[in-house]
Design a protein around this motif. Structure first.
Motif, PDB file in Angstrom:
ATOM      1  N   PRO A  13       0.817  -1.217   0.000  1.00  0.00           N
ATOM      2  CA  PRO A  13       0.000   0.000   0.000  1.00  0.00           C
ATOM      3  C   PRO A  13       0.851   1.267   0.000  1.00  0.00           C
ATOM      4  CG  PRO A  13      -0.886  -1.599   1.547  1.00  0.00           C
ATOM      5  CD  PRO A  13       0.447  -2.129   1.105  1.00  0.00           C
ATOM      6  N   GLN A  14       0.421   2.246  -0.807  1.00  0.00           N
ATOM      7  CA  GLN A  14       1.150   3.508  -0.927  1.00  0.00           C
ATOM      8  C   GLN A  14       0.169   4.652  -1.144  1.00  0.00           C
ATOM      9  OE1 GLN A  14       4.535   2.785  -3.958  1.00  0.00           O
ATOM     10  NE2 GLN A  14       3.401   0.868  -3.867  1.00  0.00           N
ATOM     11  N   THR A  15       0.595   5.850  -0.787  1.00  0.00           N
ATOM     12  CA  THR A  15      -0.196   7.036  -1.087  1.00  0.00           C
ATOM     13  C   THR A  15      -0.003   7.392  -2.554  1.00  0.00           C
ATOM     14  OG1 THR A  15       1.587   8.602  -0.605  1.00  0.00           O
ATOM     15  CG2 THR A  15       0.224   7.871   1.256  1.00  0.00           C
ATOM     16  N   ALA A  16      -0.871   8.260  -3.054  1.00  0.00           N
ATOM     17  CA  ALA A  16      -0.743   8.700  -4.441  1.00  0.00           C
ATOM     18  C   ALA A  16       0.602   9.396  -4.660  1.00  0.00           C
ATOM     19  CB  ALA A  16      -1.896   9.637  -4.805  1.00  0.00           C
ATOM     20  N   GLY A  17       1.048  10.157  -3.652  1.00  0.00           N
ATOM     21  CA  GLY A  17       2.339  10.828  -3.759  1.00  0.00           C
ATOM     22  C   GLY A  17       3.495   9.847  -3.832  1.00  0.00           C
ATOM     23  N   GLU A  18       3.440   8.805  -3.012  1.00  0.00           N
ATOM     24  CA  GLU A  18       4.491   7.784  -3.045  1.00  0.00           C
ATOM     25  C   GLU A  18       4.495   7.053  -4.380  1.00  0.00           C
ATOM     26  OE1 GLU A  18       4.762   6.562   1.698  1.00  0.00           O
ATOM     27  OE2 GLU A  18       3.240   5.635   0.400  1.00  0.00           O
ATOM     28  N   LEU A  73      -9.118   2.226  -1.535  1.00  0.00           N
ATOM     29  CA  LEU A  73      -8.529   3.310  -0.751  1.00  0.00           C
ATOM     30  C   LEU A  73      -8.702   2.973   0.724  1.00  0.00           C
ATOM     31  CD1 LEU A  73      -7.186   6.100  -0.722  1.00  0.00           C
ATOM     32  CD2 LEU A  73      -9.468   7.116  -0.786  1.00  0.00           C
ATOM     33  N   LEU A  74      -7.588   2.805   1.418  1.00  0.00           N
ATOM     34  CA  LEU A  74      -7.633   2.422   2.822  1.00  0.00           C
ATOM     35  C   LEU A  74      -8.008   3.615   3.695  1.00  0.00           C
ATOM     36  CD1 LEU A  74      -4.351   0.295   2.940  1.00  0.00           C
ATOM     37  CD2 LEU A  74      -6.696  -0.514   2.597  1.00  0.00           C
ATOM     38  N   PRO A  75      -8.649   3.372   4.843  1.00  0.00           N
ATOM     39  CA  PRO A  75      -8.994   4.477   5.757  1.00  0.00           C
ATOM     40  C   PRO A  75      -7.744   5.209   6.220  1.00  0.00           C
ATOM     41  CG  PRO A  75     -10.135   2.453   6.391  1.00  0.00           C
ATOM     42  CD  PRO A  75      -9.122   2.069   5.357  1.00  0.00           C
ATOM     43  N   ARG A  76      -7.884   6.498   6.440  1.00  0.00           N
ATOM     44  CA  ARG A  76      -6.764   7.290   6.928  1.00  0.00           C
ATOM     45  C   ARG A  76      -6.454   6.915   8.370  1.00  0.00           C
ATOM     46  NH1 ARG A  76      -8.824  11.701   5.998  1.00  0.00           N
ATOM     47  NH2 ARG A  76      -7.832  12.299   4.032  1.00  0.00           N
ATOM     48  N   ARG A 128      -2.039  12.410   7.164  1.00  0.00           N
ATOM     49  CA  ARG A 128      -2.601  13.386   6.248  1.00  0.00           C
ATOM     50  C   ARG A 128      -3.096  12.741   4.966  1.00  0.00           C
ATOM     51  NH1 ARG A 128       1.214  18.283   4.644  1.00  0.00           N
ATOM     52  NH2 ARG A 128       2.327  16.549   3.658  1.00  0.00           N
ATOM     53  N   GLU A 129      -2.432  11.671   4.538  1.00  0.00           N
ATOM     54  CA  GLU A 129      -2.781  11.026   3.272  1.00  0.00           C
ATOM     55  C   GLU A 129      -3.262   9.603   3.492  1.00  0.00           C
ATOM     56  OE1 GLU A 129      -2.739  12.664   0.510  1.00  0.00           O
ATOM     57  OE2 GLU A 129      -1.699  14.459   1.232  1.00  0.00           O
ATOM     58  N   GLN A 130      -4.183   9.162   2.639  1.00  0.00           N
ATOM     59  CA  GLN A 130      -4.640   7.781   2.650  1.00  0.00           C
ATOM     60  C   GLN A 130      -3.809   6.949   1.677  1.00  0.00           C
ATOM     61  OE1 GLN A 130      -9.002   9.254   2.331  1.00  0.00           O
ATOM     62  NE2 GLN A 130      -9.171   7.126   3.005  1.00  0.00           N
ATOM     63  N   ARG A 131      -3.693   5.672   1.975  1.00  0.00           N
ATOM     64  CA  ARG A 131      -2.945   4.779   1.111  1.00  0.00           C
ATOM     65  C   ARG A 131      -3.885   3.939   0.258  1.00  0.00           C
ATOM     66  NH1 ARG A 131       0.857   1.149   4.485  1.00  0.00           N
ATOM     67  NH2 ARG A 131      -1.110   0.834   5.607  1.00  0.00           N
ATOM     68  N   TRP A 132      -3.377   3.532  -0.913  1.00  0.00           N
ATOM     69  CA  TRP A 132      -4.113   2.667  -1.820  1.00  0.00           C
ATOM     70  C   TRP A 132      -3.500   1.272  -1.786  1.00  0.00           C
ATOM     71  CZ3 TRP A 132      -8.242   4.350  -4.936  1.00  0.00           C
ATOM     72  CH2 TRP A 132      -8.472   5.728  -4.939  1.00  0.00           C
ATOM     73  N   ALA A 133      -4.350   0.251  -1.959  1.00  0.00           N
ATOM     74  CA  ALA A 133      -3.888  -1.136  -2.025  1.00  0.00           C
ATOM     75  C   ALA A 133      -4.541  -1.820  -3.218  1.00  0.00           C
ATOM     76  CB  ALA A 133      -4.231  -1.884  -0.737  1.00  0.00           C
ATOM     77  N   VAL A 192      -9.344  -4.327   5.956  1.00  0.00           N
ATOM     78  CA  VAL A 192      -9.297  -2.895   6.242  1.00  0.00           C
ATOM     79  C   VAL A 192      -9.486  -2.681   7.732  1.00  0.00           C
ATOM     80  CG1 VAL A 192     -10.313  -0.643   5.791  1.00  0.00           C
ATOM     81  CG2 VAL A 192     -10.216  -2.353   3.968  1.00  0.00           C
ATOM     82  N   PRO A 193      -8.445  -2.220   8.440  1.00  0.00           N
ATOM     83  CA  PRO A 193      -8.577  -2.001   9.890  1.00  0.00           C
ATOM     84  C   PRO A 193      -9.494  -0.832  10.191  1.00  0.00           C
ATOM     85  CG  PRO A 193      -6.487  -1.141   9.098  1.00  0.00           C
ATOM     86  CD  PRO A 193      -7.122  -1.859   7.934  1.00  0.00           C
ATOM     87  N   GLU A 194     -10.215  -0.951  11.276  1.00  0.00           N
ATOM     88  CA  GLU A 194     -11.072   0.150  11.712  1.00  0.00           C
ATOM     89  C   GLU A 194     -10.206   1.278  12.268  1.00  0.00           C
ATOM     90  OE1 GLU A 194     -14.302   0.576  11.496  1.00  0.00           O
ATOM     91  OE2 GLU A 194     -14.618  -1.343  10.493  1.00  0.00           O
ATOM     92  N   PRO A 195     -10.528   2.531  11.951  1.00  0.00           N
ATOM     93  CA  PRO A 195      -9.767   3.647  12.511  1.00  0.00           C
ATOM     94  C   PRO A 195      -9.789   3.618  14.027  1.00  0.00           C
ATOM     95  CG  PRO A 195     -11.215   4.399  10.749  1.00  0.00           C
ATOM     96  CD  PRO A 195     -11.596   2.976  11.045  1.00  0.00           C
TER      97      PRO A 195
END
Length: 220
Positions: free
Chosen positions: A106-111, A149-152, A157-162, A171-174
């Protein structure tokens, strides 16, 4: 095309073929030995694996049945190449993002934009997000969603994609911050996010230096 869920080793084999097709085209298609080395390299991989030749060959045989890879003819040694983009029916940019998610987790859009530099040069983060959203909203008649899109995480600040090529992602609960602990939790999360971005940049630099045969800055 709707694929059955891939195994982690099948995803690593497929992602490695997709990577090497773009980063080392002169040595592509890959022999089994080169493929195993790529699967087990210590940079640009998360998690690190120790794939054997037998496991890689078994994965290739399974992926071949799915039309995701094929063996090239000619030469004394068998060589393999991927057929991901055509088999799955996604554009080049989407294939790049899915390949990176298979190899690096999993990575953010920026990564993803940073890590894709040697694969494909996206104009900006917005273009990365647009292709990710297209993969997330993929119609069922085309095979359904390929990313989530994984929960923040708290304070992030950013969410990760998997990717979903290996099946549904847990998907873990916040987790709610403890009373009075929010500022510290947020600061720690921001530090961890920055460390993650620095690690991604360092990994990319090391990978480039290895390909060019250069020492990293600060190394003898």
């Amino acid at each position: 095309m709707r694929l059955r869920p891939l195994t982690p080793i099948e995803a690593r084999v497929l992602g490695t073929l997709m990577e090497k097709a773009r980063t080392v085209p002169d040595s592509y298609p890959l022999t089994l030995n080169a493929l195993v080395a790529g699967c087990n390299q210590k940079t640009s991989r998360d998690p690190l694996l120790n794939v054997t030749e037998a496991q890689a060959q078994e994965a290739l045989d399974s992926l071949k049945q799915l039309a995701l890879v094929f063996e090239t003819s000619g030469g004394r040694v068998a060589r393999w190449e991927h057929n991901f983009q055509r088999a799955v029916g996604v554009p080049e940019q989407s294939a790049v993002l899915l390949g990176l998610l298979m190899l690096r987790g999993p990575q953010t859009a920026g990564e993803l934009r940073i890590n894709s530099e040697r694969w494909y040069r996206f104009a900006d983060i917005s273009s990365v997000e647009a292709f990710l959203e297209e993969l997330r909203d993929r119609a069922e008649d085309k095979g359904g969603p390929l990313v989530v899109l994984l929960p923040r995480a708290p304070g992030m600040r950013e969410q990760r994609w998997a990717h979903l090529l290996c099946g549904a992602v847990d998907v873990p609960e916040p987790v709610a911050a403890a009373p009075g602990g929010a500022p510290r939790d947020a600061l720690q999360a921001r530090i961890e996010a920055l460390e993650s971005e620095v690690a991604a940049l360092r990994s990319t630099l090391q990978d480039v230096c290895e390909q060019l045969g250069l020492s990293q800055p600060g190394q003898a």
